[in-house]
Design an enzyme around this catalytic site. Structure first.
Site, PDB file in Angstrom:
ATOM      1  N   GLN A 102      49.803  30.711  94.864  1.00 10.92           N
ATOM      2  CA  GLN A 102      51.228  30.846  94.558  1.00 10.92           C
ATOM      3  C   GLN A 102      51.509  32.280  94.120  1.00 10.92           C
ATOM      4  O   GLN A 102      50.808  32.813  93.251  1.00 10.92           O
ATOM      5  CB  GLN A 102      51.647  29.874  93.459  1.00 10.92           C
ATOM      6  CG  GLN A 102      53.162  29.821  93.248  1.00 10.92           C
ATOM      7  CD  GLN A 102      53.564  28.948  92.074  1.00 10.92           C
ATOM      8  OE1 GLN A 102      53.289  29.291  90.933  1.00 10.92           O
ATOM      9  NE2 GLN A 102      54.216  27.827  92.360  1.00 10.92           N
ATOM     10  N   TYR A 175      62.713  32.753  88.456  1.00 11.62           N
ATOM     11  CA  TYR A 175      62.046  34.015  88.742  1.00 11.62           C
ATOM     12  C   TYR A 175      62.816  34.799  89.809  1.00 11.62           C
ATOM     13  O   TYR A 175      63.873  34.376  90.254  1.00 11.62           O
ATOM     14  CB  TYR A 175      60.594  33.754  89.153  1.00 11.62           C
ATOM     15  CG  TYR A 175      59.740  33.208  88.031  1.00 11.62           C
ATOM     16  CD1 TYR A 175      59.776  33.787  86.759  1.00 11.62           C
ATOM     17  CD2 TYR A 175      58.896  32.112  88.221  1.00 11.62           C
ATOM     18  CE1 TYR A 175      59.001  33.290  85.718  1.00 11.62           C
ATOM     19  CE2 TYR A 175      58.110  31.614  87.189  1.00 11.62           C
ATOM     20  CZ  TYR A 175      58.171  32.201  85.939  1.00 11.62           C
ATOM     21  OH  TYR A 175      57.399  31.709  84.901  1.00 11.62           O
ATOM     22  N   ARG A 227      58.800  27.158  96.845  1.00 11.92           N
ATOM     23  CA  ARG A 227      59.123  26.274  95.723  1.00 11.92           C
ATOM     24  C   ARG A 227      60.519  26.571  95.190  1.00 11.92           C
ATOM     25  O   ARG A 227      60.900  27.744  95.039  1.00 11.92           O
ATOM     26  CB  ARG A 227      58.103  26.446  94.595  1.00 11.92           C
ATOM     27  CG  ARG A 227      58.140  25.280  93.595  1.00 11.92           C
ATOM     28  CD  ARG A 227      57.104  25.427  92.512  1.00 11.92           C
ATOM     29  NE  ARG A 227      56.717  24.108  92.003  1.00 11.92           N
ATOM     30  CZ  ARG A 227      56.102  23.898  90.848  1.00 11.92           C
ATOM     31  NH1 ARG A 227      55.782  24.914  90.067  1.00 11.92           N
ATOM     32  NH2 ARG A 227      55.776  22.690  90.474  1.00 11.92           N
ATOM     33  N   GLY A 318      50.529  17.318  87.980  1.00 14.19           N
ATOM     34  CA  GLY A 318      50.237  18.439  87.106  1.00 14.19           C
ATOM     35  C   GLY A 318      49.565  18.026  85.826  1.00 14.19           C
ATOM     36  O   GLY A 318      48.340  17.995  85.718  1.00 14.19           O
ATOM     37  N   ARG A 319      50.379  17.664  84.823  1.00  4.03           N
ATOM     38  CA  ARG A 319      49.839  17.361  83.493  1.00  4.03           C
ATOM     39  C   ARG A 319      48.778  16.262  83.513  1.00  4.03           C
ATOM     40  O   ARG A 319      47.816  16.314  82.757  1.00  4.03           O
ATOM     41  CB  ARG A 319      50.990  16.961  82.558  1.00  4.03           C
ATOM     42  CG  ARG A 319      51.877  18.125  82.145  1.00  4.03           C
ATOM     43  CD  ARG A 319      53.168  17.631  81.502  1.00  4.03           C
ATOM     44  NE  ARG A 319      54.124  17.182  82.503  1.00  4.03           N
ATOM     45  CZ  ARG A 319      55.137  16.366  82.265  1.00  4.03           C
ATOM     46  NH1 ARG A 319      55.301  15.861  81.051  1.00  4.03           N
ATOM     47  NH2 ARG A 319      55.979  16.031  83.220  1.00  4.03           N
TER      48      ARG A 319
END
Length: 395
Positions: A102, A175, A227, A318-319
């Site tokens: 990424q 971003y 993304r 993810g988590r």
């Protein structure tokens, strides 16, 4: 063993095949060296988790020094990074997972301190509303914009050289790619702003540069993902329809679209009357032509199957992969009863979570990690933004 969709293989339109439909989501480790080189702690972290998912997306890597967003961040900004990146790609691919790097430029989400005295940059000199103490960035000049576009291409060339199977453009979390598309952060009146079409010019130019680099240096099996964060909460700012429009414009230029939300059940943060889950809206608009990665609070195989049933072609975890590195393997062996959905602070070393990341998780994301012994369950992010999304809003 239950017949879970998530365990079925998947093939992208360009022929790349995954052994299953599970993607390890990109998660910030804060654990690279000061200059962006990979550490052994990070390699151990990925090695512990890469055996199960069909595809692993790395922590974000900056494409140039001016794009660095935080300390401990991975870098792909120079050829000096190639030896470490090559080790990272090989670590991820060891048991058959596809390795995706990424890449991003943080833009105004950086700080003068992180940039060693340089002022953060963005489309315009407008500070982010979150966090409230965000610095006012410097508006990029024409030549700088063109250089950053080239930087994304050069970073892609390095990813190819290092042995990755693809790159993912991080156009989410407010971003720089998102900053150019947003009416909040982009107040320009030149060719890079003023209208939605002109605000879209920068992400389209980056996609074009990266695509040309892939054609020049990579095999036909190299993947390009993008993304997105579906909405912003600022006014003016990106609304759901804006991102759906962007997705439609780029769908033929990318290999997959990756949503970023705190919950796969998320509905609109800005329109309480819109009760259709965002995942379903993207699936309906983009369709099966462009594979869609759904994400957000996936803890059980039933959650993952629901993502796939409701429009996701792949499901990002993810988590839960932090708490249970063997999540996929335990599902494959019918051992779901032993899957951890909480995490003891005393277990993080055993789980190969780097020391800097341990502190980061406790201080910044304690409310979403299901840490014991306090026993607090992570909040439901169906109707609010999660801490890792880069902004805050509760309905």
């Amino acid at each position: 063993m239950a017949n879970y969709q998530l365990l079925e293989p998947f093939q992208f339109n360009n022929g790349v095949s995954l052994k299953n439909k599970v993607v390890m989501a990109p998660m910030t480790t804060m654990s690279s060296f000061y200059n962006g080189k990979i550490t052994q702690d990070e390699l151990n972290y990925f090695a512990a988790r890469a055996g199960g998912p069909g595809m692993v997306i790395t922590s974000v890597a900056n494409v140039s020094e001016i794009g660095k967003g935080f300390e401990g961040e991975l870098s792909v900004a120079s050829d000096d990074m190639l030896p470490g990146l090559t080790k990272l790609a090989a670590t991820i691919k060891k048991d058959g997972a596809k390795a995706i790097l990424q890449i991003f430029n943080a833009g105004r989400k950086s700080t003068t301190s992180v940039l060693r005295g340089e002022t953060p940059v963005s489309a315009s000199a407008v500070a982010a509303e979150f966090p409230p103490e965000s610095e006012t960035p410097r508006a990029l000049e024409q030549e700088e914009i063109e250089q950053i576009i080239v930087d994304f291409g050069t970073a892609t060339r390095r990813a190819i050289q290092a042995g990755f199977d693809g790159v993912e453009l991080h156009g989410a979390n407010t971003y720089l790619l998102q900053q150019f598309y947003s009416a909040h952060s982009n107040r320009r009146t030149d060719e890079w702003g003023a209208t939605l079409e002109k605000r879209m010019k920068f992400p389209l130019a980056v996609i074009k540069e990266v695509t040309e680099t892939i054609k020049q240096y990579a095999p036909s099996s190299f993947l390009l993902g993008y993304r997105v964060s579906p909405e912003e909460v600022e006014t003016p700012g990106i609304r759901l329809e804006d991102t759906l429009y962007l997705a439609k414009q780029i769908q033929n230029q990318i290999d997959y679209l990756h949503l970023f939300m705190g919950s796969y059940k998320r509905t609109s943060l800005n329109d309480p009357n819109d009760t259709t889950p965002i995942l379903e809206q993207f699936a309906a608009r983009v369709g099966r032509k462009t594979p869609l990665i759904g994400i957000g609070s996936v803890e059980t195989p039933e959650d993952a199957n629901e993502v796939l049933d409701n429009g996701g072609d792949l499901v990002a975890v993810g988590r839960e992969l932090l708490r249970e590195p063997q999540w996929v393997q335990k599902i494959q062996s019918g051992d779901e009863a032993s899957i951890r959905n909480t995490m003891s602070l005393s277990d993080m070393e055993e789980l190969s979570i780097p020391g800097a990341m341990q502190t980061y998780l406790q201080e910044s994301f304690g409310s979403v990690m299901n840490f014991t012994p306090d026993g607090k369950k992570a909040e439901n992010y169906q109707n609010q933004a999660a801490p890792m999304e880069g902004f805050e809003k509760k309905l």
